[in-house]
Design an enzyme around this catalytic site. Sequence first.
Site, PDB file in Angstrom:
ATOM      1  N   ARG A  79      39.081  43.136  44.824  1.00  0.00           N
ATOM      2  CA  ARG A  79      37.831  43.715  44.321  1.00  0.00           C
ATOM      3  C   ARG A  79      36.695  43.255  45.231  1.00  0.00           C
ATOM      4  NH1 ARG A  79      39.248  45.777  39.368  1.00  0.00           N
ATOM      5  NH2 ARG A  79      40.793  44.598  38.169  1.00  0.00           N
ATOM      6  N   ARG A 115      41.469  30.516  29.425  1.00  0.00           N
ATOM      7  CA  ARG A 115      40.274  31.251  29.030  1.00  0.00           C
ATOM      8  C   ARG A 115      40.576  32.399  28.073  1.00  0.00           C
ATOM      9  NH1 ARG A 115      38.923  34.424  33.332  1.00  0.00           N
ATOM     10  NH2 ARG A 115      39.464  36.312  32.235  1.00  0.00           N
ATOM     11  N   HIS A 121      47.832  40.732  44.825  1.00  0.00           N
ATOM     12  CA  HIS A 121      46.777  40.004  44.140  1.00  0.00           C
ATOM     13  C   HIS A 121      46.473  38.668  44.806  1.00  0.00           C
ATOM     14  CE1 HIS A 121      44.954  38.100  40.389  1.00  0.00           C
ATOM     15  NE2 HIS A 121      44.296  39.228  40.497  1.00  0.00           N
TER      16      HIS A 121
END
Length: 697
Positions: A374, A567, A434
């Site tokens: 990204r 998280r 990734h």
Amino acid sequence: MPKKLLIQRDISWLSFNARVLQEANDPTVPLKERIRFLGIFSNNSDEFFRVRVATLKRMLEFAEKRRKLNMHMEEAPQTILDQIQTIVLQQQNEFNRIWKGILGELKKQKILLVDEKHLNREQQAFVKKYFEEEVRSNIIPLMIESLPQLPYLRDKSIYLGVVMRKKKTAYQQKYALIEVPAKAVGRFILLPSKVNEKQIILLEDVIRFNLPNIFSYFDYDHFDSHIFKVTKDAELDIDNDVSTTFVEKIEKGLKNRRKGKPVRFVYDKEMDAGLLEYLIRRLSLNRKSNIIPGGRIHNFRHFMDFPDVFNTKSTRRAPFTHAALQTSMRVTDVIVKKDVMLHFPYHSFNAVIDLLREAAMDPDVTSIKITAYRLASNSKVINALINAARNGKEVVVMLELKARFDEEANLEWKKILEEEGVTVLLGVPKTKIHAKLCIIKKRKGNKTIQYGFVSTGNLNEKTATIYGDHCLLTSNRNVMADINRIFHYLENWKTGIHHLHACKTLVVCPTNMRRTMIGLIEREIKHAKAGKEARITLKVNSLSDAELIYKLNEAVKAGVEIHMVVRGIFCAKFDIKKNNNNVSAISIVDEYLEHARVLIFHNLGKEKIYISSADWMVRNLDHRVEAAVPVTDPAICAELKDIIHIQLRDNVKARILDHELKNNYVPSTGKKRIRSQIETYHYLYKKNIMNSEVSRH
């Protein structure tokens, strides 16, 4: 895997989004940030429905087909969907309650959201003029009753459903739709206001005020209008047609996404009953379609960009340059001599940009290879790589076209890079790339020097200011050799899987990370059973992989001490009561998004410490190319452990992860209050000053 040891993944994710909502409800959080958290909650919810709920609905269809074929299926997607509907409605009610309270707080600061019914004369004239100059050309009203089928409704847009009537008769009425052009115009408009007061009107209310003008042709004198939005299935359906190029498949998939089935319909609960029934029928929705009544305002994700009209300015702390990089003109000169670990957003991301810029200008550099998942919208990373290509370097960018919701942006980057002579790798079918890797090669005389980095986060200078990540800048030969092997695979994925198997230092998915992690857990189990100290410390975004959860349970039973910071999704169940001192799990939701993955195995004092791009999920471990790098420098290991220890002691923003998904805060009674993100900043800043002074002397 015994189901009693697992929390259902989607229900766990909703529990995470509830923690985001807790931040919006926290009166100690600055008002602008509380509004931003409501925007984050809304954006998260949208993505959850686009992806997870859509997947469950497809599973439900598949289950029905299997049932007709008399095939056994253990999954019960409808049960999960029913649970989701109940939780989502509860969260929506809590959202509305919090927003009502925030509106009261805004009023105290003399910041007012004004609707179209409460404008003074000056503001009415302003809104008419603004509509004519900025809005009118961006809207196309649609008289939907006269259309044979409902027009295509954009997934991320909000719509005004309009009912037009004549006051003299109840028989004459018409329906219309107007897409609110928030992307083109902006959602928030500052109105002329009194001194020391800020008044804001939303774009949809500007349109509402001008409805008599918009529809003047029809001679109606009464208008009702209410907001609604449709969330659609966002999964890309990429077929296996080998005659079609990968790029064409992605583009086809993006077009198909536009046609995705609606998975949620959210509307103003005050909407005209006739219009509501009409829309539900024309969208082919039913009682199982997640039809959710809400308030007047929707698409709260725009509120992440609420105008900065607040009296108090942001207290966010500015990032600083790592001490090791302050004494040298060049980042390159430092990392060819020693490893440097950057901790974002505390350390500045500029060091990464500088490293790439230096490589672009260095006449001895021959090539740069990098992965990109990204990217920022105006990416300095890409600019540096383009400059390198213009300077005659070989530049290879692994650009992941399947990065969800970034597919279109990455297709655009592909065109830009290829026009500049950059070699763009497009990934591997059915596998996402990734890993966050970079390798730079330079030739100095007869010597080849290689350096680069392994990171837990995206190469995105915008998110690096709000995401907590770690990035290891290194010239370690073994690490560089493995990065080379990974790029050999990416360049020849059809026949090159052996390159991933050959990695000796990096732990890589999908080849050996699962096996390595299980081996490291089993080693701790062996030590615990032998009566020796055994401990595992994990920090990941999500923990849902059943096999690894089972191994962690086995470790807890054997007496291994396990501490976790997770998280988001947390699917593990442990026997907390019987082993209270053995296992703990917390989630930290605060100003920055905790995005890093850190794995620490005690190993009889000879600790194995890794930073990784991979979460402990099936998709990461088995269906992505990921990389974990061992951290070997003693000073960096100590620093990383100190940061994790600070997080484990958080008693301000840490929530206890338990079976009941209560999201109770870690108690701070009688203890020093520790807010880990602020403590981490102070720890690194103080360390930076000390190291800078040592370097000067």
